[in-house]
Enzyme design. Structure first.
Site, short mmCIF file in Angstrom:
data_model
loop_
_atom_site.label_atom_id
_atom_site.label_comp_id
_atom_site.label_asym_id
_atom_site.label_seq_id
_atom_site.Cartn_x
_atom_site.Cartn_y
_atom_site.Cartn_z
CD1 TRP A 297 -40.26 26.27 39.57
CD2 TRP A 297 -38.12 25.75 39.40
NE1 TRP A 297 -39.87 26.69 38.38
CE2 TRP A 297 -38.53 26.56 38.12
CE3 TRP A 297 -36.60 25.83 39.59
CZ2 TRP A 297 -37.91 27.12 37.22
CZ3 TRP A 297 -35.94 26.21 38.41
CH2 TRP A 297 -36.74 26.95 37.26
CD1 TRP A 326 -17.38 35.74 43.84
CD2 TRP A 326 -19.15 37.07 43.90
NE1 TRP A 326 -18.32 35.10 43.03
CE2 TRP A 326 -19.44 35.62 43.14
CE3 TRP A 326 -20.29 37.53 44.13
CZ2 TRP A 326 -20.70 35.13 42.65
CZ3 TRP A 326 -21.69 37.47 43.41
CH2 TRP A 326 -21.72 35.99 42.76
CG ASN A 361 -40.49 32.30 44.99
OD1 ASN A 361 -39.46 31.99 45.49
ND2 ASN A 361 -41.02 32.69 43.80
CD1 TRP A 379 -23.23 32.60 44.27
CD2 TRP A 379 -24.14 31.03 45.82
NE1 TRP A 379 -22.58 31.10 44.08
CE2 TRP A 379 -23.13 30.10 44.91
CE3 TRP A 379 -24.70 30.19 46.71
CZ2 TRP A 379 -22.81 28.95 45.10
CZ3 TRP A 379 -24.38 29.09 47.05
CH2 TRP A 379 -23.84 28.42 46.05
CD1 TRP A 402 -30.02 31.26 48.56
CD2 TRP A 402 -29.07 33.07 47.85
NE1 TRP A 402 -30.37 32.12 49.57
CE2 TRP A 402 -29.72 33.45 49.07
CE3 TRP A 402 -28.33 34.14 47.36
CZ2 TRP A 402 -29.99 34.80 49.64
CZ3 TRP A 402 -28.49 35.64 48.02
CH2 TRP A 402 -29.25 35.68 49.11
C1 LIG Z 1 -32.97 32.81 46.72
C2 LIG Z 1 -34.10 31.78 47.29
C3 LIG Z 1 -33.78 30.62 48.40
C4 LIG Z 1 -34.66 29.85 48.67
N1 LIG Z 1 -34.66 28.89 49.69
C5 LIG Z 1 -35.55 27.84 49.92
C6 LIG Z 1 -35.44 27.00 50.63
O1 LIG Z 1 -34.36 26.96 51.61
N2 LIG Z 1 -36.37 25.94 50.90
C7 LIG Z 1 -37.41 26.04 50.13
O2 LIG Z 1 -38.41 25.36 50.36
N3 LIG Z 1 -37.78 26.97 49.28
C8 LIG Z 1 -36.75 28.08 49.17
N4 LIG Z 1 -36.78 28.91 48.14
C9 LIG Z 1 -38.01 28.60 47.09
C10 LIG Z 1 -39.37 29.49 47.31
O3 LIG Z 1 -39.05 30.54 47.63
C11 LIG Z 1 -39.81 28.80 48.30
O4 LIG Z 1 -40.33 27.34 48.14
C12 LIG Z 1 -41.45 29.37 48.49
O5 LIG Z 1 -41.30 30.84 48.94
C13 LIG Z 1 -41.98 28.83 49.73
O6 LIG Z 1 -43.53 29.43 49.76
P1 LIG Z 1 -44.89 28.51 49.69
O7 LIG Z 1 -44.75 27.29 50.47
O8 LIG Z 1 -46.06 29.28 50.02
O9 LIG Z 1 -44.66 28.39 48.03
P2 LIG Z 1 -45.89 27.84 47.08
O10 LIG Z 1 -45.59 29.28 46.07
O11 LIG Z 1 -47.29 27.67 47.46
O12 LIG Z 1 -45.07 26.69 46.26
C14 LIG Z 1 -45.64 25.24 46.61
C15 LIG Z 1 -44.16 24.47 46.93
O13 LIG Z 1 -43.56 24.32 45.92
C16 LIG Z 1 -41.97 24.51 46.19
N5 LIG Z 1 -41.63 25.58 45.74
C17 LIG Z 1 -42.17 26.72 45.44
N6 LIG Z 1 -41.21 27.52 44.61
C18 LIG Z 1 -39.67 26.71 44.69
C19 LIG Z 1 -38.57 27.02 44.10
N7 LIG Z 1 -38.28 28.21 43.38
N8 LIG Z 1 -37.64 26.20 44.34
C20 LIG Z 1 -37.83 25.18 44.93
N9 LIG Z 1 -39.25 24.65 45.54
C21 LIG Z 1 -40.13 25.51 45.28
C22 LIG Z 1 -42.00 24.43 47.95
O14 LIG Z 1 -41.84 23.45 48.21
C23 LIG Z 1 -43.51 25.07 48.09
O15 LIG Z 1 -43.99 25.02 49.47
C24 LIG Z 1 -35.93 29.75 47.69
C25 LIG Z 1 -35.98 30.79 46.89
C26 LIG Z 1 -35.00 31.68 46.42
C27 LIG Z 1 -35.16 32.58 45.31
#
Ligand SMILES: Cc1cc2nc3c(=O)[nH]c(=O)nc-3n(C[C@H](O)[C@H](O)[C@H](O)COP(=O)(O)OP(=O)(O)OC[C@H]3O[C@@H](n4cnc5c(N)ncnc54)[C@H](O)[C@@H]3O)c2cc1C
Length: 469
Positions: A297, A326, A361, A379, A402
């Site tokens: 992702w 909106w 997340n 958003w 978003w």
């Molecule tokens: C509204 C919204 C805003 C977000 N904003 C950001 C942001 O600014 N920066 C950010 O890094 N992530 C963002 N995310 C994605 C995700 O929520 C976070 O990457 C995740 O919660 C980070 O926690 P983790 O490292 O424990 O994730 P893990 O579950 O351990 O995932 C491993 C890695 O995969 C990547 N990843 C996981 N989920 C996503 C995803 N949906 N989209 C892109 N990459 C992902 C991240 O690099 C993460 O560290 C957003 C999600 C939503 C719904």
């Protein structure tokens, strides 16, 4: 201007210059390896570039993380004999000038998969080459170069699942893509360094609000690698289930480390792949595949941003800009930001974000859905708040997250999904452990909207938009 004062470099022998960006590590750093391989003296430079970043200037939490990550990088580089020079300003002016001052004949960096950053790269590369420098630019921020993943007909993927299937195939069929690199061996004695140089960049504001972040994060390459190894040995087996339980430490929490490049995404993928090939337990396999797809992702977010540079500010589905009404509501927005909506799971998430600079997340999805659908607020206001408060604020992932939740982005669900925060709480926080952790015994105010009615209103708005287009 060098942040710590006048630049004095007396040695005039040819040098290689490594421009550090969001690759704040020694391990698996292609640009650094290339500089060391030249045999020249190596100088490292980091530039705080507010010009290219505007209008998405890093927020307070991100700047806090960057400050400490730089302190750590500066110390690591000093150990292998490289001084990190720190600047604030326009790289197009600073990098060539710095290169001249240190007698640089070779300049190298890892590019960032963001359209505005690539524009800067192009200008720099042309200018430096014109002045006689050898320039090397490496792909390092993603598993695969962003545009390498194409459909058979040469077009780009719009949907995540086939994108990731193809990416995995490419990754696993090409050994060289997963090649990892050791920390380069020091060529010279360690050099002195002064953390005050980093302070001179003024990334930290005067208020001490950010002190609390030390309780939750340890920026730096060593801590990032330690967390990854801990995650892969102690947490990952249950990841596919526990990743949805916000009260648990069930995810990697590597997002900030990956954003700043303290940990290479290639190493995270390759290490998980090694375990996948040796651990035969089915549950663990599912979890590792799930973890890899989350890294996917992250790739997809960059890939999408490259194709749609304006998506940071405008809905990809243009109907959400032209035919969608909106709601305006600064008071409602403020209540959402401060965790005062009266919806426990939303408020807990927003308090976790404020307190720790990170939000789980699933809760990010629920809070984003509540803002855009139940409150009907654009958003972009949510994206901006997350941008200011997340330590992992990342232009591509935040934009994708978003727009995906708001229903106006790429790979949108085939129906207009409104998360019910009350049902979600029952399912993912059944004992209210997470809610109690962040709200304590606080008695909830009356909700600022009726969840059921606002859901019906949101669906009606969606239907009206569809009828109009
Ligand atoms: C509204 C919204 C805003 C977000 N904003 C950001 C942001 O600014 N920066 C950010 O890094 N992530 C963002 N995310 C994605 C995700 O929520 C976070 O990457 C995740 O919660 C980070 O926690 P983790 O490292 O424990 O994730 P893990 O579950 O351990 O995932 C491993 C890695 O995969 C990547 N990843 C996981 N989920 C996503 C995803 N949906 N989209 C892109 N990459 C992902 C991240 O690099 C993460 O560290 C957003 C999600 C939503 C719904």
């Amino acid at each position: 201007m060098h942040a710590a004062g006048k630049l004095v470099v007396t040695d005039k022998s040819p040098a290689s210059v490594v421009w550090f960006r969001r690759d704040m590590r020694l391990l698996d750093n292609q640009a650094l390896c290339a500089a060391m391989a030249t045999g020249y003296r190596v100088h490292a430079i980091y530039i705080v570039d507010e010009l290219t970043a505007a209008p998405w200037l890093p927020g307070g939490a991100s700047r806090w993380y960057l400050h400490h990550s730089l302190v750590s990088l500066q110390a690591s580089l000093a150990r292998i004999g490289i001084r990190l020079y720190l600047f604030k300003g326009d790289p197009v002016e600073i990098l060539p000038r710095f290169t001249r001052e240190v007698s640089g004949v070779h300049v190298v960096w890892n590019y960032l998969a963001e359209p505005s950053q690539l524009q800067v790269d192009r200008k720099l590369e042309a200018g430096l080459k014109k002045s006689g420098c050898e320039v090397e630019v490496f792909h390092d921020d993603t598993l695969l170069p962003p545009m390498a993943v194409q459909k058979q007909d040469g077009s780009h993927y719009k949907v995540f699942t086939p994108f990731w299937k193809r990416s995995r195939e490419l990754l696993l069929n090409t050994d060289s893509k997963l090649s990892l690199r050791d920390i380069p061996r020091a060529q010279v004695k360690p050099v002195a360094f002064d953390p005050a140089d980093v302070s001179a960049l003024e990334l930290l504001d005067d208020h001490s609000w950010h002190d609390k972040l030390h309780d939750y994060w340890q920026p730096g390459e060593a801590a990032a690698n330690a967390r990854m190894e801990y995650f892969l040995s102690d947490i990952v087996a249950d990841y596919s289930v526990m990743r949805d339980v916000p009260a648990e430490d069930g995810t990697s929490r590597l997002s900030a480390a990956l954003h700043f490049g303290e940990l290479s995404v290639t190493r995270a993928f390759a290490r998980s792949q090694e375990i996948l090939q040796t651990d035969s337990k089915k549950a663990c396999k599912d979890s590792l595949l799930r973890f890899q797809s989350e890294l996917g992702w992250r790739e997809f977010a960059r890939y999408t941003l490259m194709q749609h540079p304006r998506s940071t500010d405008t809905s990809l589905d243009s109907r959400f800009e032209t035919d969608w009404v909106w709601q305006q509501g600064t008071d409602l927005l403020s209540k959402w930001q401060h965790g005062e909506t009266g919806i426990p799971l939303v408020d807990a998430g927003m308090r976790q974000l404020w307190q720790t600079g990170w939000m789980h997340n699933r809760v990010r999805m629920i809070c984003a859905s509540f803002l855009t659908k139940n409150l009907g607020i654009h958003w972009i206001h949510g994206a901006r708040w997350f941008w200011d408060t997340l330590v992992d604020a990342d232009l591509a992932s935040n934009t994708l997250g978003w727009q995906w939740v708001a229903g106006c982005g790429t790979d949108a669900a085939p129906y207009y999904r409104v998360f019910n925060p009350l049902l979600q709480a029952g399912k993912f926080d059944p004992n209210s452990t997470y809610v109690k952790r962040w709200l304590g015994d606080e008695v909830n105010e009356k909700p600022i909207v009726d969840v059921k009615k606002s859901r019906v209103d949101a669906l009606a708005r969606y239907q009206a938009m569809r009828d109009a287009t």
